[in-house]
Design an enzyme around this catalytic site. Structure first.
Site, PDB file in Angstrom:
ATOM      1  N   TYR A 226      63.463 -92.197  -8.256  1.00 24.32           N
ATOM      2  CA  TYR A 226      64.378 -91.155  -8.749  1.00 24.32           C
ATOM      3  C   TYR A 226      64.538 -91.329 -10.255  1.00 24.32           C
ATOM      4  O   TYR A 226      64.258 -92.394 -10.805  1.00 24.32           O
ATOM      5  CB  TYR A 226      65.730 -91.217  -8.035  1.00 24.32           C
ATOM      6  CG  TYR A 226      66.386 -92.581  -7.990  1.00 24.32           C
ATOM      7  CD1 TYR A 226      67.169 -93.041  -9.038  1.00 24.32           C
ATOM      8  CD2 TYR A 226      66.218 -93.418  -6.895  1.00 24.32           C
ATOM      9  CE1 TYR A 226      67.777 -94.280  -8.998  1.00 24.32           C
ATOM     10  CE2 TYR A 226      66.817 -94.671  -6.831  1.00 24.32           C
ATOM     11  CZ  TYR A 226      67.597 -95.094  -7.894  1.00 24.32           C
ATOM     12  OH  TYR A 226      68.182 -96.339  -7.848  1.00 24.32           O
TER      13      TYR A 226
ATOM     14  N   ASP B  16      79.236-107.779  -3.264  1.00 21.25           N
ATOM     15  CA  ASP B  16      78.196-108.657  -2.719  1.00 21.25           C
ATOM     16  C   ASP B  16      78.729-110.057  -2.412  1.00 21.25           C
ATOM     17  O   ASP B  16      78.109-110.795  -1.649  1.00 21.25           O
ATOM     18  CB  ASP B  16      77.026-108.775  -3.703  1.00 21.25           C
ATOM     19  CG  ASP B  16      76.071-107.586  -3.611  1.00 21.25           C
ATOM     20  OD1 ASP B  16      76.406-106.606  -2.929  1.00 21.25           O
ATOM     21  OD2 ASP B  16      74.995-107.648  -4.235  1.00 21.25           O
TER      22      ASP B  16
HETATM   23  C1  LIG Z   1      66.594-103.056  -5.256  1.00 22.81           C
HETATM   24  C2  LIG Z   1      68.047-102.781  -5.122  1.00 22.81           C
HETATM   25  C3  LIG Z   1      68.478-101.478  -5.171  1.00 22.81           C
HETATM   26  C4  LIG Z   1      69.828-101.191  -4.998  1.00 22.81           C
HETATM   27  N1  LIG Z   1      70.216 -99.890  -5.029  1.00 22.81           N
HETATM   28  C5  LIG Z   1      71.519 -99.594  -4.832  1.00 22.81           C
HETATM   29  C6  LIG Z   1      71.945 -98.232  -4.878  1.00 22.81           C
HETATM   30  O1  LIG Z   1      71.150 -97.332  -5.096  1.00 22.81           O
HETATM   31  N2  LIG Z   1      73.266 -97.967  -4.682  1.00 22.81           N
HETATM   32  C7  LIG Z   1      74.182 -98.960  -4.457  1.00 22.81           C
HETATM   33  O2  LIG Z   1      75.378 -98.655  -4.290  1.00 22.81           O
HETATM   34  N3  LIG Z   1      73.806-100.258  -4.430  1.00 22.81           N
HETATM   35  C8  LIG Z   1      72.505-100.602  -4.610  1.00 22.81           C
HETATM   36  N4  LIG Z   1      72.113-101.900  -4.605  1.00 22.81           N
HETATM   37  C9  LIG Z   1      73.112-102.954  -4.376  1.00 22.81           C
HETATM   38  C10 LIG Z   1      73.890-103.276  -5.643  1.00 22.81           C
HETATM   39  O3  LIG Z   1      72.996-103.611  -6.689  1.00 22.81           O
HETATM   40  C11 LIG Z   1      74.829-104.442  -5.415  1.00 22.81           C
HETATM   41  O4  LIG Z   1      75.467-104.312  -4.175  1.00 22.81           O
HETATM   42  C12 LIG Z   1      75.881-104.469  -6.504  1.00 22.81           C
HETATM   43  O5  LIG Z   1      75.290-104.638  -7.761  1.00 22.81           O
HETATM   44  C13 LIG Z   1      76.889-105.587  -6.229  1.00 22.81           C
HETATM   45  O6  LIG Z   1      77.825-105.614  -7.246  1.00 22.81           O
HETATM   46  P1  LIG Z   1      78.791-106.843  -7.405  1.00 22.81           P
HETATM   47  O7  LIG Z   1      79.621-106.538  -8.608  1.00 22.81           O
HETATM   48  O8  LIG Z   1      79.460-107.150  -6.117  1.00 22.81           O
HETATM   49  O9  LIG Z   1      77.837-108.097  -7.687  1.00 22.81           O
HETATM   50  P2  LIG Z   1      76.858-108.362  -8.940  1.00 22.81           P
HETATM   51  O10 LIG Z   1      76.287-107.099  -9.448  1.00 22.81           O
HETATM   52  O11 LIG Z   1      75.924-109.425  -8.515  1.00 22.81           O
HETATM   53  O12 LIG Z   1      77.828-108.915 -10.051  1.00 22.81           O
HETATM   54  C14 LIG Z   1      78.354-110.217 -10.000  1.00 22.81           C
HETATM   55  C15 LIG Z   1      78.763-110.636 -11.396  1.00 22.81           C
HETATM   56  O13 LIG Z   1      79.440-111.888 -11.316  1.00 22.81           O
HETATM   57  C16 LIG Z   1      78.954-112.749 -12.318  1.00 22.81           C
HETATM   58  N5  LIG Z   1      79.151-114.127 -11.846  1.00 22.81           N
HETATM   59  C17 LIG Z   1      78.460-114.763 -10.884  1.00 22.81           C
HETATM   60  N6  LIG Z   1      78.944-116.017 -10.709  1.00 22.81           N
HETATM   61  C18 LIG Z   1      79.967-116.153 -11.587  1.00 22.81           C
HETATM   62  C19 LIG Z   1      80.874-117.237 -11.878  1.00 22.81           C
HETATM   63  N7  LIG Z   1      80.809-118.404 -11.233  1.00 22.81           N
HETATM   64  N8  LIG Z   1      81.806-117.034 -12.826  1.00 22.81           N
HETATM   65  C20 LIG Z   1      81.896-115.849 -13.496  1.00 22.81           C
HETATM   66  N9  LIG Z   1      81.051-114.802 -13.273  1.00 22.81           N
HETATM   67  C21 LIG Z   1      80.109-114.956 -12.319  1.00 22.81           C
HETATM   68  C22 LIG Z   1      77.490-112.351 -12.472  1.00 22.81           C
HETATM   69  O14 LIG Z   1      76.971-112.762 -13.715  1.00 22.81           O
HETATM   70  C23 LIG Z   1      77.571-110.849 -12.322  1.00 22.81           C
HETATM   71  O15 LIG Z   1      77.824-110.196 -13.546  1.00 22.81           O
HETATM   72  C24 LIG Z   1      70.774-102.227  -4.782  1.00 22.81           C
HETATM   73  C25 LIG Z   1      70.341-103.554  -4.774  1.00 22.81           C
HETATM   74  C26 LIG Z   1      68.991-103.834  -4.941  1.00 22.81           C
HETATM   75  C27 LIG Z   1      68.542-105.268  -4.904  1.00 22.81           C
END
Ligand SMILES: Cc1cc2nc3c(=O)[nH]c(=O)nc-3n(C[C@H](O)[C@H](O)[C@H](O)COP(=O)(O)OP(=O)(O)OC[C@H]3O[C@@H](n4cnc5c(N)ncnc54)[C@H](O)[C@@H]3O)c2cc1C
Length: 431
Positions: A253, A331
Site C-alpha cells: 500500500y 505489544d
Molecule cells: C510487519 C509488521 C506490520 C505491521 N502492520 C501493522 C498495521 O498495519 N497496523 C497496526 O495497527 N499494527 C501493525 N503492526 C503492529 C505494530 O507495529 C505494533 O503492534 C506496534 O508498533 C506496537 O506499539 P507499541 O507502542 O506497543 O510497541 P513498540 O512500537 O515496540 O514501542 C515500544 C517502545 O518502547 C521503547 N522501550 C523498550 N524498552 C524500553 C525500556 N526498558 N525503557 C524505555 N523505553 C523502552 C522502545 O524503544 C520503543 O520505542 C505491524 C507489525 C509488523 C511487524
C-alpha cells in the site's frame, strides 16, 4: 509490594524531509491538561515507559484527560523504524479526537479498498470498500502511514518537556501508594501509576511477571519502500493489496502522502529468528522466494531500492496485565502477528480506554487497572487469535482447503463493511 526482579536511500530521504518539515512546524500542544497549564497539581502522576506508537498515544489520551504524564523512551530520539502502518477507524477515531486529523491528512493516504487476490493469476478473492464508504459508516477514515510520519505527529503533539529520551527503564519498586521507576542512566521518577508501553520485549512485563521470551512464529518478512515513479507502469490502485499463496502472502500500500509503495512479503521460513527492523536482506533472495508469483508482485520486489528482513514474533495471551499500580499496554501485553493490521491500533485503543477509566475513578488506581484489563483483554485476545488464524488462512497451499477459503471469501464478504463492523465501529473510550 516490591518488584526485583539502518534504513537508508528512499526511506532515508523521506526521513530527512520529515525532519525538515518538523523543524518548520510549530508544535501543537493540543492535549496539555488544563490543570498543568493553571499550575494546579493534577490528581494522578503517570509515568509511561516507551515512546512508541502505543506509549505516545496513551500519553496524549492521559494528558487530554487532565493527568500529569511523563513519557520515558530508551532511544535517543522519538521515531519509528520500518515503513508502513495501516490505521483503521477504530484507532483513527481516537487520534482524531486528540486533534490530530489535519496532521494525519497531511501525511496519510486513504485507500479506496482492500483487495485480496490469488498469488499466481491475480484473480480477485475479495474487494471490499475502504475510503469514503468506511469513513461514512464508521465515522473515521482508514489511513496508511509511513511509521516515521505517524510517530512524528504523535511526538509533536506531546509537550516536549514531558518526553524523556535516553531513559531505559531497568527497575520498578512499588508500595501501596507510589511506584518508583529507575533508569539505566541513574535517574529515577515517582508516580501514582506506571504504564509499560515498552513493546514485545517489555522490561515492565518482565519485572511484573518474570522472564518469558517472545516466540518466533516461523514467519519472516522482507520489506521494501518503492518510490511510486518506479512502478507507475503497474497502474496500481490506491488500496490495501494482499496477494495470498502457498506458504506466504504479500501486502502493499502507499505511504508518505502517496510517494512510496510500502511492500511487505511474508514467508514461512522455519528457523531464522533474528528479530530486527533493520537487518538488510537481498532483493535476489526475495525474488527467488516469490518465483512463479504474479508478474505484478515480482515487479514490485524487483523495484526495491533495498530490502530489510525480519523475523515475526508473538506471545500467547497473558493471564494478567497489571499488578498494583503498574500496568501494560500494546505489544508489551498483547503482541500479535500483523495479519489483522491491528497491533498498533489496539495499543491506541488501550491508551484511550485507560484514560477514560482513570478519569472516572482517579482515586483508585488498582481498581481502574482491574477494570482496564476486564474491558481490554477479551478484545485484544480475540485479535491475537484472529491474526494467528489469518497466518494459516493466507498461506494455504493450492488444493481443497484453499478452494474452500476462496469460496468463503467470495461469498461471506470477509472484510466487507458488515463483517468488519465489530472491529471498526468499536469506540475504546466509550465505557
Ligand atoms: C510487519 C509488521 C506490520 C505491521 N502492520 C501493522 C498495521 O498495519 N497496523 C497496526 O495497527 N499494527 C501493525 N503492526 C503492529 C505494530 O507495529 C505494533 O503492534 C506496534 O508498533 C506496537 O506499539 P507499541 O507502542 O506497543 O510497541 P513498540 O512500537 O515496540 O514501542 C515500544 C517502545 O518502547 C521503547 N522501550 C523498550 N524498552 C524500553 C525500556 N526498558 N525503557 C524505555 N523505553 C523502552 C522502545 O524503544 C520503543 O520505542 C505491524 C507489525 C509488523 C511487524
Amino acid at each position: 509490594m516490591v518488584f526485583r526482579t539502518a534504513g537508508v536511500s528512499p526511506a532515508h530521504d523521506h526521513e530527512r524531509a520529515r525532519c525538515a518539515r518538523s523543524k518548520r512546524k510549530t508544535r501543537h500542544f493540543s492535549a496539555e491538561p488544563s490543570s498543568a497549564r493553571s499550575g494546579a497539581r493534577p490528581a494522578v502522576k503517570i509515568a509511561v515507559i516507551g515512546g512508541g506508537l502505543g506509549g505516545l498515544s496513551a500519553t496524549l489520551h492521559l494528558l487530554q484527560a487532565g493527568f500529569d504524564v511523563q513519557v520515558y523512551e530508551q532511544a535517543p530520539r522519538i521515531g519509528e523504524i520500518g515503513a508502513g502502518i495501516q490505521i483503521s477507524p477504530n484507532a483513527s477515531r481516537l487520534l482524531v479526537r486528540l486533534g490530530l486529523k489535519a496532521a494525519m491528512d497531511e501525511v496519510g493516504v486513504r485507500p479506496l479498498a482492500v483487495h485480496q487476490r490469488r498469488w499466481d493469476d491475480g484473480r480477485t478473492l475479495q474487494r471490499a470498500p475502504l475510503g469514503a464508504e468506511v469513513e461514512t459508516t464508521f465515522g473515521a477514515p482508514y489511513y496508511h502511514f509511513h511509521r516515521g510520519d505517524l510517530a512524528e505527529l504523535l511526538g509533536a503533539a506531546v509537550p516536549q518537556e514531558r518526553i524523556h529520551v535516553g531513559h531505559r527503564l531497568v527497575d520498578l519498586v512499588q508500595n501501596e501508594a507510589r511506584v518508583v521507576a529507575r533508569f539505566e542512566n541513574g535517574s529515577s521518577t515517582e508516580a501514582d501509576l506506571v504504564v509499560g508501553a515498552d513493546g514485545i520485549h517489555s522490561r515492565v512485563r518482565h519485572l511484573l511477571f518474570g522472564p518469558e521470551k517472545p516466540r518466533f512464529t516461523g514467519c519472516v518478512a522482507w520489506r521494501g519502500l518503492v518510490p511510486v515513479e518506479r512502478i507507475s507502469h503497474l497502474d496500481i490502485e490506491v488500496a490495501s493489496h494482499n496477494w495470498m499463496g502457498p506458504d506466504g502472502h504479500v501486502v502493499h500500500y502507499r505511504v508518505a502522502s502517496g510517494r512510496f509503495m510500502n511492500v511487505v512479503c511474508i514467508a514461512e521460513h522455519g528457523t531464522w529468528t533474528h528479530e530486527s527492523w533493520i537487518s538488510r536482506g537481498e532483493v535476489a533472495d526475495a525474488l527467488a522466494r516469490y518465483e512463479g508469483w504474479n508478474p505484478a508482485v515480482r515487479s514490485l520486489i524487483a523495484a526495491f531500492p533495498e530490502t530489510f528482513i525480519w523475523a515475526l514474533h508473538d506471545r500467547l495471551p497473558l493471564p494478567r496485565w497489571s499488578d498494583g499500580r503498574v500496568t501494560l499496554l500494546g505489544d508489551a501485553c498483547h503482541p500479535m502477528l500483523p495479519f489483522m493490521a491491528q497491533g498498533a491500533a489496539q495499543s491506541i485503543e488501550d491508551g484511550a480506554a485507560l484514560a477514560s477509566l482513570l478519569k472516572g475513578m482517579p482515586d483508585d488506581v488498582p481498581a481502574v487497572l482491574a477494570r482496564y484489563e476486564e474491558v481490554r483483554k477479551p478484545r485484544a485476545t480475540r485479535l491475537q487469535q484472529a491474526s494467528a488464524a489469518n497466518r494459516t488462512r493466507f498461506h494455504l497451499p493450492d488444493g481443497p482447503e484453499q478452494q474452500q477459503r476462496d469460496q468463503a471469501m467470495a461469498t461471506s464478504g470477509d472484510r466487507s463493511i458488515a463483517n468488519i463492523g465489530w472491529l471498526y465501529s468499536h469506540d475504546a473510550a466509550a465505557l
